[in-house]
Design an enzyme around this catalytic site. Sequence first.
Site, PDB file in Angstrom:
ATOM      1  N   HIS A 227      92.315  48.304  -0.095  1.00  0.00           N
ATOM      2  CA  HIS A 227      92.869  48.009  -1.302  1.00  0.00           C
ATOM      3  C   HIS A 227      92.814  46.627  -1.462  1.00  0.00           C
ATOM      4  O   HIS A 227      93.847  45.909  -1.751  1.00  0.00           O
ATOM      5  CB  HIS A 227      93.983  48.740  -1.536  1.00  0.00           C
ATOM      6  CG  HIS A 227      94.413  48.926  -3.265  1.00  0.00           C
ATOM      7  ND1 HIS A 227      95.613  49.040  -3.534  1.00  0.00           N
ATOM      8  CD2 HIS A 227      93.459  48.625  -4.382  1.00  0.00           C
ATOM      9  CE1 HIS A 227      95.585  49.128  -5.027  1.00  0.00           C
ATOM     10  NE2 HIS A 227      94.564  48.752  -5.418  1.00  0.00           N
ATOM     11  N   ASP A 278      88.981  45.314  -6.365  1.00  0.00           N
ATOM     12  CA  ASP A 278      89.887  46.317  -6.169  1.00  0.00           C
ATOM     13  C   ASP A 278      89.862  46.921  -4.732  1.00  0.00           C
ATOM     14  O   ASP A 278      90.754  47.487  -3.975  1.00  0.00           O
ATOM     15  CB  ASP A 278      89.570  47.357  -7.162  1.00  0.00           C
ATOM     16  CG  ASP A 278      90.786  48.287  -7.235  1.00  0.00           C
ATOM     17  OD1 ASP A 278      91.864  47.746  -6.896  1.00  0.00           O
ATOM     18  OD2 ASP A 278      90.424  49.755  -7.160  1.00  0.00           O
ATOM     19  N   ARG A 375      92.186  50.618 -20.260  1.00  0.00           N
ATOM     20  CA  ARG A 375      91.315  50.162 -19.316  1.00  0.00           C
ATOM     21  C   ARG A 375      90.237  49.782 -19.945  1.00  0.00           C
ATOM     22  O   ARG A 375      89.558  50.401 -20.799  1.00  0.00           O
ATOM     23  CB  ARG A 375      90.904  51.321 -18.290  1.00  0.00           C
ATOM     24  CG  ARG A 375      92.275  51.673 -17.647  1.00  0.00           C
ATOM     25  CD  ARG A 375      92.584  50.836 -16.209  1.00  0.00           C
ATOM     26  NE  ARG A 375      93.619  51.151 -15.661  1.00  0.00           N
ATOM     27  CZ  ARG A 375      94.004  50.641 -14.421  1.00  0.00           C
ATOM     28  NH1 ARG A 375      92.994  50.234 -13.690  1.00  0.00           N
ATOM     29  NH2 ARG A 375      94.924  51.134 -13.579  1.00  0.00           N
TER      30      ARG A 375
END
Length: 590
Positions: A227, A278, A375
Amino acid sequence: MVINNAKVNKWVEEVAALTKPDSILWIDGSEAQLDMLRAEACATGEIIALNSELLPGCYYHRTKPTDVARVEARTFICAKTKEEAGPTNNWMDPAEMHAKLDKLYDGSMKGRVMYAIPYSMGVPGSPFAKIGVELTDSIYVVLNMVIMTRVGQQVVDVLGPDDDFVKCLHSKADLSDDDKYIVQFPEENTIMSVNSAYGGNVLLGKKCFALRIASYLGKLEGWMAEHMLILGIENPQGEVKYICAAFPSACGKTNLAMLIPPSIYKDKGYKVWCVGDDIAWLRVGPDGGLWAVNPENGFFGVAPGTSEKTNYNALMSTKKGTIFTNVARNLDNDTVWWEGLDKNPPVNAEEWKGAKVNGPEFIASGEKLAHPNSRFTAPAENCPCISKEFNSKDGVPVSAIIFGGRRAKAAPLVYQSRNWQHGVFVGATMASETTAAAAGAVGVVRRDPMAMLPFCGYNMGDYFGHWLEMGKKLTKQPKIFNVNWFRKDDDGNFIWPGFGDNMRVLMWILDRCEDKVDADEVAIGYVPKAEDINIEGLNIDVDTVKELLSVDKAVWLEEAAGIKEFFAKFDRLPKEMADELATLEANLSK
Ligand code: OXD
Ligand code: MN
């Protein structure tokens, strides 16, 4: 599109027999097909076209108000045994879970089309890349997957007759909150998601595949799925050094990945390039170093707080071909708005749930126009600072790995681990604090190893062990650091300016990687000499830097006790981690 893969076709037939869609449509990724789907979704109201001059190719979507975030309590790792899933994951016996899910999928696509999306995480044909096929009854999912992954015939060609693909099944079914499940079956290379339509639960290439399933595959095959953001810093001579960094949600990963250098560096010709914001897939390269790719093709970023000031590059990424979810609409000009975008909330607005409101009055009454987890889904190629290596099949060489979180007091601005094993300990004991709403209340510490707590697809004790094994395979190990941009003074104010100025810390990190700068060894590792953090042009002095770098013994003794308590949860904690804790305790008692 032609699918000649018998294994794919058999699985699609089985799913269709269960979910009973009216028809099946293979997604080839062509603009003609996507235009047809966009028109259909606009006609049903599933998406709304935005201003074609100000936001060309952009669409608006809103989810059910109770379906707005990842749902960790409904997310399962259904390995064969509970022990394989480990103490940090929800688990259910795979057969029992299949039986439960089959009931929910039975007829769930009746009256709908089932879309079949062949997609690649990573550049198709790259040694890093992996293929998935997502079956879904949502056009919104198709349109997002086309932005976030690489979709179409080229993927089918690379797969050929192979059965090496992840089976991803999503049905929004009837969006029942009680029967929502996001399930990974690692040993079956299968993901099943039902009763949600929120991105993190339904864009199955992202968290479900590229982190949960991929971390499991990485353990089997000798690589890592993390991550992490990936960024490159180019010096005035044109050399680029790459850094990967793992932070829990809401700690500014997208901002760091796209940072704009402060003028002290920009004026000298330094540049920062974003490879990913990400997820990083990491392999040992032919040179014995660690190499990274971003397996995604877009950014699924949190909108609130994104502005020209905080993240110009992210904002620019959203100016075309973007899907906005659960933000507010400006009805006067068909654009979008969210808290933190600017100081002018639209007067003629539609808040995220769809009610028409006067924006400034609505906000004054204590409400939010955009959902805090609203988002944007934006193509990576839109990003002004996207790296030239973004589409590289070999990835980029990693000089440094950074861990970090929000810590008001404990962690210094930056410190370096003594070696790889100690670095794994630093990652494994990562934590972040939530600040309680009540004034002055101390934050609650949540341990989130490597920022992977909700995303590790197998026993986290074994995951620490895999990190240690990877270190042994690397003949050129990246150096491992920890940063904390969120240190507070006694009045509760942030001390470090953050944002672009974080580059000052990254420069110290790169200097350490090249043995260009000395450091002081303290109980927790190596900290910079205060004068080696460049504060030219900042409003802080060397004494403040000393404060930012200080390591308070009493606070760290508490920290060590918290780590001990956390480690006690693990049935399969590698001995090396217990040894590192013992070293920390010994160092603190000196
Ligand atoms: C997250 C995300 O939740 O990236 O970490 O959406
Ligand atoms: Mn994330």
